[in-house]
Scaffold this motif. Structure first.
Motif, PDB file in Angstrom:
ATOM      1  N   SER A 283      -8.805  -3.876   9.769  1.00 41.10           N
ATOM      2  CA  SER A 283      -8.399  -4.203   8.408  1.00 41.10           C
ATOM      3  C   SER A 283      -7.378  -5.333   8.454  1.00 41.10           C
ATOM      4  O   SER A 283      -6.447  -5.297   9.267  1.00 41.10           O
ATOM      5  N   PHE A 284      -7.544  -6.314   7.565  1.00 40.16           N
ATOM      6  CA  PHE A 284      -6.577  -7.406   7.501  1.00 40.16           C
ATOM      7  C   PHE A 284      -5.223  -6.903   6.997  1.00 40.16           C
ATOM      8  O   PHE A 284      -4.173  -7.383   7.410  1.00 40.16           O
ATOM      9  N   LEU A 285      -5.246  -5.937   6.098  1.00 38.65           N
ATOM     10  CA  LEU A 285      -4.022  -5.381   5.536  1.00 38.65           C
ATOM     11  C   LEU A 285      -3.610  -4.113   6.287  1.00 38.65           C
ATOM     12  O   LEU A 285      -4.443  -3.462   6.926  1.00 38.65           O
ATOM     13  N   ALA A 286      -2.327  -3.768   6.162  1.00 43.79           N
ATOM     14  CA  ALA A 286      -1.797  -2.617   6.885  1.00 43.79           C
ATOM     15  C   ALA A 286      -1.022  -1.712   5.940  1.00 43.79           C
ATOM     16  O   ALA A 286      -0.731  -2.082   4.789  1.00 43.79           O
ATOM     17  N   ASP A 287      -0.674  -0.533   6.435  1.00 45.89           N
ATOM     18  CA  ASP A 287       0.112   0.414   5.640  1.00 45.89           C
ATOM     19  C   ASP A 287       1.417  -0.213   5.159  1.00 45.89           C
ATOM     20  O   ASP A 287       2.082  -0.957   5.898  1.00 45.89           O
ATOM     21  N   GLY A 288       1.769   0.108   3.937  1.00 42.47           N
ATOM     22  CA  GLY A 288       3.067  -0.302   3.413  1.00 42.47           C
ATOM     23  C   GLY A 288       3.137  -1.700   2.848  1.00 42.47           C
ATOM     24  O   GLY A 288       4.175  -2.082   2.280  1.00 42.47           O
ATOM     25  N   GLN A 289       2.059  -2.495   2.969  1.00 43.81           N
ATOM     26  CA  GLN A 289       2.113  -3.858   2.439  1.00 43.81           C
ATOM     27  C   GLN A 289       2.059  -3.867   0.922  1.00 43.81           C
ATOM     28  O   GLN A 289       1.430  -3.004   0.292  1.00 43.81           O
ATOM     29  N   LYS A 290       2.732  -4.869   0.342  1.00 45.85           N
ATOM     30  CA  LYS A 290       2.654  -5.115  -1.093  1.00 45.85           C
ATOM     31  C   LYS A 290       2.087  -6.514  -1.285  1.00 45.85           C
ATOM     32  O   LYS A 290       2.577  -7.463  -0.680  1.00 45.85           O
ATOM     33  N   VAL A 291       1.062  -6.626  -2.120  1.00 37.66           N
ATOM     34  CA  VAL A 291       0.359  -7.902  -2.282  1.00 37.66           C
ATOM     35  C   VAL A 291       0.148  -8.205  -3.753  1.00 37.66           C
ATOM     36  O   VAL A 291       0.365  -7.355  -4.626  1.00 37.66           O
ATOM     37  N   GLY A 292      -0.300  -9.440  -4.017  1.00 41.24           N
ATOM     38  CA  GLY A 292      -0.537  -9.874  -5.386  1.00 41.24           C
ATOM     39  C   GLY A 292      -1.795  -9.285  -5.981  1.00 41.24           C
ATOM     40  O   GLY A 292      -2.643  -8.709  -5.290  1.00 41.24           O
ATOM     41  N   VAL A 293      -1.934  -9.484  -7.301  1.00 40.31           N
ATOM     42  CA  VAL A 293      -3.022  -8.847  -8.044  1.00 40.31           C
ATOM     43  C   VAL A 293      -4.401  -9.419  -7.702  1.00 40.31           C
ATOM     44  O   VAL A 293      -5.429  -8.851  -8.071  1.00 40.31           O
ATOM     45  N   GLY A 294      -4.446 -10.551  -6.998  1.00 40.96           N
ATOM     46  CA  GLY A 294      -5.726 -11.141  -6.632  1.00 40.96           C
ATOM     47  C   GLY A 294      -6.142 -10.846  -5.195  1.00 40.96           C
ATOM     48  O   GLY A 294      -7.167 -11.352  -4.730  1.00 40.96           O
ATOM     49  N   MET A 295      -5.381 -10.022  -4.491  1.00 41.75           N
ATOM     50  CA  MET A 295      -5.642  -9.797  -3.071  1.00 41.75           C
ATOM     51  C   MET A 295      -6.907  -8.975  -2.845  1.00 41.75           C
ATOM     52  O   MET A 295      -7.014  -7.834  -3.293  1.00 41.75           O
TER      53      MET A 295
ATOM     54  N   SER B 129      -0.074  -1.150  -9.012  1.00 42.74           N
ATOM     55  CA  SER B 129      -1.032  -0.114  -8.617  1.00 42.74           C
ATOM     56  C   SER B 129      -0.759   0.366  -7.191  1.00 42.74           C
ATOM     57  O   SER B 129      -0.161  -0.348  -6.378  1.00 42.74           O
ATOM     58  N   LYS B 130      -1.246   1.570  -6.904  1.00 45.30           N
ATOM     59  CA  LYS B 130      -1.280   2.091  -5.550  1.00 45.30           C
ATOM     60  C   LYS B 130      -2.735   2.033  -5.081  1.00 45.30           C
ATOM     61  O   LYS B 130      -3.645   2.410  -5.827  1.00 45.30           O
TER      62      LYS B 130
ATOM     63  N   SER C 139     -14.024   3.497  15.744  1.00 41.02           N
ATOM     64  CA  SER C 139     -12.977   4.383  15.246  1.00 41.02           C
ATOM     65  C   SER C 139     -12.922   4.384  13.726  1.00 41.02           C
ATOM     66  O   SER C 139     -13.587   3.594  13.059  1.00 41.02           O
ATOM     67  N   ASN C 140     -12.086   5.293  13.187  1.00 46.95           N
ATOM     68  CA  ASN C 140     -11.789   5.356  11.763  1.00 46.95           C
ATOM     69  C   ASN C 140     -10.420   4.726  11.516  1.00 46.95           C
ATOM     70  O   ASN C 140      -9.616   4.599  12.448  1.00 46.95           O
ATOM     71  N   LEU C 141     -10.149   4.372  10.272  1.00 47.83           N
ATOM     72  CA  LEU C 141      -8.800   3.910   9.933  1.00 47.83           C
ATOM     73  C   LEU C 141      -8.551   4.136   8.451  1.00 47.83           C
ATOM     74  O   LEU C 141      -9.484   4.277   7.653  1.00 47.83           O
ATOM     75  N   THR C 142      -7.276   4.179   8.087  1.00 44.88           N
ATOM     76  CA  THR C 142      -6.875   4.278   6.687  1.00 44.88           C
ATOM     77  C   THR C 142      -5.758   3.282   6.422  1.00 44.88           C
ATOM     78  O   THR C 142      -4.991   2.937   7.334  1.00 44.88           O
ATOM     79  N   VAL C 143      -5.672   2.813   5.189  1.00 43.03           N
ATOM     80  CA  VAL C 143      -4.608   1.895   4.775  1.00 43.03           C
ATOM     81  C   VAL C 143      -4.063   2.376   3.434  1.00 43.03           C
ATOM     82  O   VAL C 143      -4.816   2.632   2.491  1.00 43.03           O
ATOM     83  N   ASP C 144      -2.742   2.488   3.361  1.00 39.95           N
ATOM     84  CA  ASP C 144      -2.049   2.922   2.151  1.00 39.95           C
ATOM     85  C   ASP C 144      -1.093   1.797   1.747  1.00 39.95           C
ATOM     86  O   ASP C 144      -0.099   1.551   2.420  1.00 39.95           O
ATOM     87  N   MET C 145      -1.395   1.095   0.670  1.00 41.10           N
ATOM     88  CA  MET C 145      -0.651  -0.111   0.298  1.00 41.10           C
ATOM     89  C   MET C 145      -0.389  -0.130  -1.205  1.00 41.10           C
ATOM     90  O   MET C 145      -0.728   0.832  -1.908  1.00 41.10           O
ATOM     91  N   SER C 146       0.169  -1.228  -1.702  1.00 38.10           N
ATOM     92  CA  SER C 146       0.475  -1.304  -3.130  1.00 38.10           C
ATOM     93  C   SER C 146       0.310  -2.724  -3.647  1.00 38.10           C
ATOM     94  O   SER C 146       0.285  -3.692  -2.887  1.00 38.10           O
ATOM     95  N   ILE C 147       0.200  -2.826  -4.951  1.00 35.03           N
ATOM     96  CA  ILE C 147       0.086  -4.103  -5.659  1.00 35.03           C
ATOM     97  C   ILE C 147       1.416  -4.370  -6.358  1.00 35.03           C
ATOM     98  O   ILE C 147       2.028  -3.466  -6.937  1.00 35.03           O
ATOM     99  N   GLY C 148       1.862  -5.612  -6.290  1.00 33.32           N
ATOM    100  CA  GLY C 148       3.138  -5.967  -6.915  1.00 33.32           C
ATOM    101  C   GLY C 148       2.993  -6.325  -8.382  1.00 33.32           C
ATOM    102  O   GLY C 148       2.010  -5.991  -9.039  1.00 33.32           O
ATOM    103  N   ARG C 149       3.983  -7.023  -8.908  1.00 30.46           N
ATOM    104  CA  ARG C 149       3.919  -7.521 -10.285  1.00 30.46           C
ATOM    105  C   ARG C 149       2.817  -8.561 -10.391  1.00 30.46           C
ATOM    106  O   ARG C 149       2.363  -9.106  -9.387  1.00 30.46           O
TER     107      ARG C 149
END
Length: 422
Positions: free
Chosen positions: A173-185, A239-240, A260-270
């Motif tokens: 995954s390009f993204l990782a746990d805990g990242q906050k990104v923009g609404v277009g990500m 959003s979460k 393998s399996n993986l999970t990502v838990d991230m969030s969207i900013g303003r």
């Protein structure tokens, strides 16, 4: 005369025989009287002891006299995997037969007796694992259904999964746990080798995205080794987002399986949206729907135009060096750059350009980048994040899909066509 005859016979017979004759006559008389009484009471011409209407003894019924029938058991059987099967794939379903599917229970346990999570489809008589099973492990299936007597009719079967193969595909995954990104990500998944088309639908089924609040979205294959996910409209601010990629043991090619399996838990900013107009030579910056800044810009000159389309910030560098001498040894350049934000793979950035501040807002002089002043470049850089949206309009060249994260450079209907589940 008849009675006299009888008496004569009795007188002429020996004494013992005469006693027995009197007894037989008395019994016959009693039987005759009983027969007449039974016939009169029953209203039937057929004696009850010959199978007539009152043949059942008082206080009983014909049904109670018959032997009680044994209740039929509801039979169950495991049909797949076959009993004692070997080399079973990790995502194999357990199929079974049951005459009472609504009340049938299915459990799968490992060698230690721990129950494996899964779901039962009682319409199709199938148990499906919630995640891939372990390599080279023996499992026990128990299928049971209750009987009418409150007992349980059950069957057990075992199977063993395949050994871990050498042909495994790495999934990242390009993204990782805990990242906050923009609404277009977009959510970006990459594979260590090309995934043939016939396996892509199953890959999508194993990659589940959950957004809070809920938002409609879909995966789209960018190439044979990369797949993106975007919602129908921009992510809702704050959003979460959680996604699970369960590809361990999933077939990703002929003889190839997910590692393998993986999970990502991230969030969207303003929400931050940047809109650039070639006509006005200005950038309008909106945060959560409100204009917070208007910035003069200089876009690409006619020979190296900026791309018109919708892009997102892909990476940021406060200080870097643009070096194009490898691509063009004659006309290439090597220049220090501040407040750089990449928006295409081909090298278009938003960045500070103090050398063009005199023409920003009036004339295009860049090599395709969005030039802003040193001060406003820093101001913007401090407020943006990866995944923020920038739309450029009115230039001589249209953005080519695939030149960056161009997931928003097409309509929702067009985007959905890249999924193998739509």
């Amino acid at each position: 005369m008849e009675m006299d005859g009888i008496r004569s016979a009795e007188r002429s017979a020996p004494a013992g025989r005469r006693g027995r004759s009197r007894l037989r006559l008395a019994v016959a008389a009693v039987l005759a009287g009983t027969l007449l009484l039974t016939t009169a009471c029953s209203g039937s011409d057929e004696p009850s002891w010959q199978g007539g209407g009152n043949s059942t003894p008082e206080g009983t019924t014909a049904a109670s006299q018959a032997p009680a029938a044994e209740p039929a058991l509801s039979t169950v059987a495991v049909t797949s995997p076959a009993a004692e099967a070997k080399s079973v794939e990790l995502w194999s379903e357990v199929k079974y037969n049951s005459e009472d599917p609504a009340n049938t229970e299915v459990t799968v346990t490992n060698a230690k007796g721990a129950e494996i999570k899964g779901t039962v489809d009682k319409d199709e008589n199938v148990w499906r694992p919630a995640e891939g099973l372990a390599w080279n492990t023996k499992y026990t299936v128990n299928v049971s259904t209750p009987t009418a007597e409150g007992k349980t009719n059950s069957v057990t079967s075992t199977f063993t999964t395949m050994k871990e193969p050498s042909n495994l595909v790495r999934v990242t995954s390009f993204l990782a746990d805990g990242q906050k990104v923009g609404v277009g990500m977009p959510l970006i998944m990459k594979f260590g080798r090309s995934i043939p088309e016939k396996y892509r639908a199953e890959v999508e089924r194993r990659m589940v995205v959950t957004a809070t609040p809920a938002q409609e979205g879909t995966w789209r294959w960018i190439s044979a080794t990369e797949v993106h996910f975007r919602p129908k409209t921009y992510w809702k601010a704050n959003s979460k987002v959680f996604y699970s990629v369960n590809l361990k043991g999933v077939k990703l090619g002929d003889g190839w399986y997910g590692r393998s399996n993986l999970t990502v838990d991230m969030s969207i900013g303003r929400e931050m949206i940047m809109t650039v107009s070639n006509k006005t030579k200005k950038m309008t910056v909106k945060q959560d729907g409100k204009v917070i800044k208007t910035i003069p810009v200089s876009l690409g000159k006619a020979s190296t135009p900026s791309s018109s389309g919708t892009m997102v910030v892909m990476e940021k560098a406060a200080h870097t060096i643009f070096d194009t001498t490898d691509e063009d040894p004659v006309n290439g350049y090597k220049t220090p750059i501040d407040w750089a934000q990449r928006i295409t793979y081909s090298g278009q950035f938003i960045h500070a350009a103090p050398w063009s501040e005199g023409v920003q807002g009036r004339r295009n002089v860049s090599h395709g980048c969005v030039n802003v002043s040193e001060a406003l470049g820093e101001w913007l850089f401090q407020r943006t994040m990866m995944g923020d949206v920038i739309t450029v309009s009115g230039t001589e060249e249209k953005l080519k899909n695939g030149n960056g994260w161009t997931d928003w450079n097409m309509s929702w209907e067009e985007y959905k066509k890249g999924s193998y589940l739509n």
